[in-house]
Design an enzyme around this catalytic site. Structure first.
Site, short mmCIF file in Angstrom:
data_model
loop_
_atom_site.label_atom_id
_atom_site.label_comp_id
_atom_site.label_asym_id
_atom_site.label_seq_id
_atom_site.Cartn_x
_atom_site.Cartn_y
_atom_site.Cartn_z
N ASP A 82 0.80 -1.23 0.00
CA ASP A 82 0.00 0.00 0.00
C ASP A 82 0.83 1.27 0.00
O ASP A 82 0.45 2.27 -0.58
CB ASP A 82 -0.95 0.01 1.21
CG ASP A 82 -0.19 0.12 2.53
OD1 ASP A 82 0.72 -0.70 2.78
OD2 ASP A 82 -0.47 1.05 3.30
N ASP A 85 5.48 0.31 3.52
CA ASP A 85 5.72 -0.96 4.21
C ASP A 85 5.49 -2.12 3.24
O ASP A 85 5.33 -1.90 2.04
CB ASP A 85 4.82 -1.06 5.45
CG ASP A 85 3.34 -0.95 5.08
OD1 ASP A 85 3.00 -1.08 3.89
OD2 ASP A 85 2.53 -0.74 5.99
N TYR A 234 -6.08 0.60 8.59
CA TYR A 234 -7.13 0.92 7.61
C TYR A 234 -8.47 0.50 8.19
O TYR A 234 -9.20 -0.29 7.62
CB TYR A 234 -6.84 0.25 6.27
CG TYR A 234 -5.64 0.85 5.58
CD1 TYR A 234 -5.74 2.10 4.95
CD2 TYR A 234 -4.42 0.22 5.57
CE1 TYR A 234 -4.64 2.68 4.34
CE2 TYR A 234 -3.30 0.79 4.96
CZ TYR A 234 -3.43 2.02 4.34
OH TYR A 234 -2.34 2.59 3.73
N GLU A 474 5.57 9.83 3.42
CA GLU A 474 5.25 8.49 2.94
C GLU A 474 4.36 8.56 1.70
O GLU A 474 3.38 9.29 1.67
CB GLU A 474 4.53 7.67 4.04
CG GLU A 474 4.33 6.22 3.64
CD GLU A 474 3.87 5.32 4.80
OE1 GLU A 474 3.45 5.85 5.85
OE2 GLU A 474 3.92 4.08 4.63
#
Ligand code: NAG
Length: 497
Positions: A82, A85, A234, A474
């Site tokens: 995603d 990571d 999430y 990120e």
């Protein structure tokens, strides 16, 4: 000399006049937008999990997650990580796919040189989602990897050794949110492949209907079924109702099957049709559903869909400064600001909605009414352009928030694969803890994650190019996905050099 200077001045004035008369003045040329478009799609190659194909262009990456699912006797190789990571989270992956497909559906004709790459980016995900949805009846696999274990290491995906646990939703432990988003993704992708690969398209649509049926019959949030494995990462904060309506709307758009029209008509009001909510993201699909269904209203005048056009108008008015119901927040430099963490995801998703709605409005020759003023499609396009240009470098910091685009861009991206030397440069293993020396290093990332758009600046336009500051540095697949459509639009609707 004097005449050359005069000539140059005249030329500049002429250009300025021409540019004022046409679409508006642009900080970027059509070539710039095309370049950014190419890169925005290339980014997805950096997020690939599984066996990389021979035509992989982002070549510092290698194969990874090659036995995902095997200890559970299912094949879950492939799909996307995603963000920074190495977890494969189903909800954001499906949402990314829906928006990437929507970008291609609306603006694919504006990306003739990139359409094959864009379709490959969609397919990388749908191949995985098909496996996740069809392997075991009554089950949808929704995640690979324990996020807490993954996050405690700083490892390249190519040599990660954290538990690749597999998580699923089922009839007993439902997940209507993740299942209905998966249905939306498969249905939207079926439109992308309708002409070029009808049998694949048919399989996507058929599976979308089955997954939707499962989502609707066995209702519940995956946050309740899976708890700390998906929350707070999430977590489905907005519940599953928004995804059910979004999923049904995409299947309706893809299939024109009247069952879904009836479903929307009878369930819309209990699934969020009347809400005005202004955060379109992996969690909350309400604003996107309004825009999607307003197309049906504008084209077919289906009376029950009038409400979606009305709420799309409310949404648009909330974004336009000076309009009576304006309520969005912008930074002093003009960036839409919703949250301190990964703010650019809201900006890129909003630009896709602005441009898509502008397209629907102009092809039906209508405008938005905000109080007493009419807001035209051109205003929506100008609003979207400001946001796109800000991201690409027309901002107070004079930097691009897309990695590898422009002269100045983020160098310390919070991304494991990008920040640790590549498997080609450093073939020896770099273990869980050994990776942290690269995380803490002040050096720029050795592998350029070309095209990645990062979380972005704060509400005062300040940005810390710091790997530790994941809120700002990120990248994520769902930041890029809607931007693909926006960049395609501007690459085709801006003046050349
Ligand atoms: C329309 O959708 C319903 C519900 O999924 C399905 O039962 C039916 O077979 C579909 N009709 C056609 C013509 O595909």
């Amino acid at each position: 000399m004097a005449s050359a200077a005069t000539f140059s001045l005249v030329t500049q004035l002429l250009c300025l006049t021409l540019c004022l008369l046409s679409l508006g003045c642009s900080a970027f040329t059509t070539e710039d937008y095309s370049d950014a478009l190419d890169k925005s799609i290339l980014f997805f190659e950096g997020q690939r999990s599984g066996k990389l194909p021979s035509n992989q262009r982002l070549n510092w990456r290698g194969n990874s997650g090659m036995s995902d699912g095997s200890s559970y006797h299912v094949d879950l190789v492939g799909g996307y990580y995603d963000a920074g990571d190495n977890v494969k989270f189903g909800l954001p992956m499906a949402f990314t796919t829906t928006l990437l497909a929507w970008s291609v559906i609306e603006f694919g004709s504006s990306m003739p040189n990139q359409i094959e790459n864009a379709k490959a980016a969609v397919r990388w995900s749908t191949d995985y989602l098909l496996k996740a949805a069809t392997t075991t009846p009554g089950t949808l696999y929704v995640q690979v990897a324990d996020p807490n274990m993954d996050h405690s290491c700083w490892e390249r995906p190519e040599d990660m050794d954290t538990p690749r646990n597999v998580y699923k939703v089922s009839t007993q432990n439902p997940g209507s949110d993740v299942a209905a988003e998966t249905a939306a993704a498969l249905a939207a992708a079926s439109i992308v492949f309708k002409d070029s690969d009808p049998s694949y398209s048919g399989k996507l649509l058929h599976t979308a209907m089955e997954v939707f049926d499962f989502a609707d019959k066995y209702r519940g949030s995956y946050s309740d079924s899976l708890g700390s494995v998906v929350c707070p990462f999430y977590c489905s904060y907005s519940g599953y109702q928004d995804e059910l309506l979004w999923g049904a709307s995409w299947i309706h758009r893809a299939s024109k099957n009247s069952s879904y029209l009836s479903y929307i008509k009878s369930n819309g009001h209990t699934l969020g049709a009347d809400d005005d909510d202004y955060s379109f993201s992996w969690d909350d699909k309400r604003a996107g559903t309004k825009v999607l269904l307003s197309k049906s209203f504008l084209e077919t005048n289906t009376e029950e869909f009038q409400i979606y056009k009305a709420h799309s108008d409310n949404y648009i008015c909330s974004l336009i400064p000076g309009s009576s119901s304006f309520q969005a927040q912008y930074t002093p430099g003009g960036l839409l600001y919703k949250a301190s963490e990964s703010n650019l995801q809201y900006v890129t998703s909003t630009t896709l909605l602005l441009l898509t709605y502008a397209k629907y409005l102009s092809s039906n020759r209508v405008a938005v009414t905000c109080g007493s003023s009419a807001v035209t499609a051109e205003t929506l396009i100008a609003q979207a352009k400001k946001q796109v240009d800000y991201i690409l470098g027309d901002n107070p910091a004079k930097m691009s928030y897309m990695v590898g685009f422009g002269k100045k861009y983020p160098q310390h991206v919070h991304h494991r694969g990008s920040s640790v030397p590549s498997v080609h440069e450093h073939p020896g293993r770099i273990s869980c803890n050994d990776g942290f020396q690269y995380f803490h290093s002040g050096s720029p990332n050795p592998n350029v994650l070309v095209g990645a758009i990062v979380g972005g600046p704060d509400n005062k336009d300040n940005f810390a190019d710091d790997r530790n500051n994941y809120q700002q540095s990120e990248p994520a697949t769902y930041i890029n996905a809607p931007f693909v459509g926006a960049l395609a639009f501007f690459s085709a609707n801006t003046n050349p050099k």
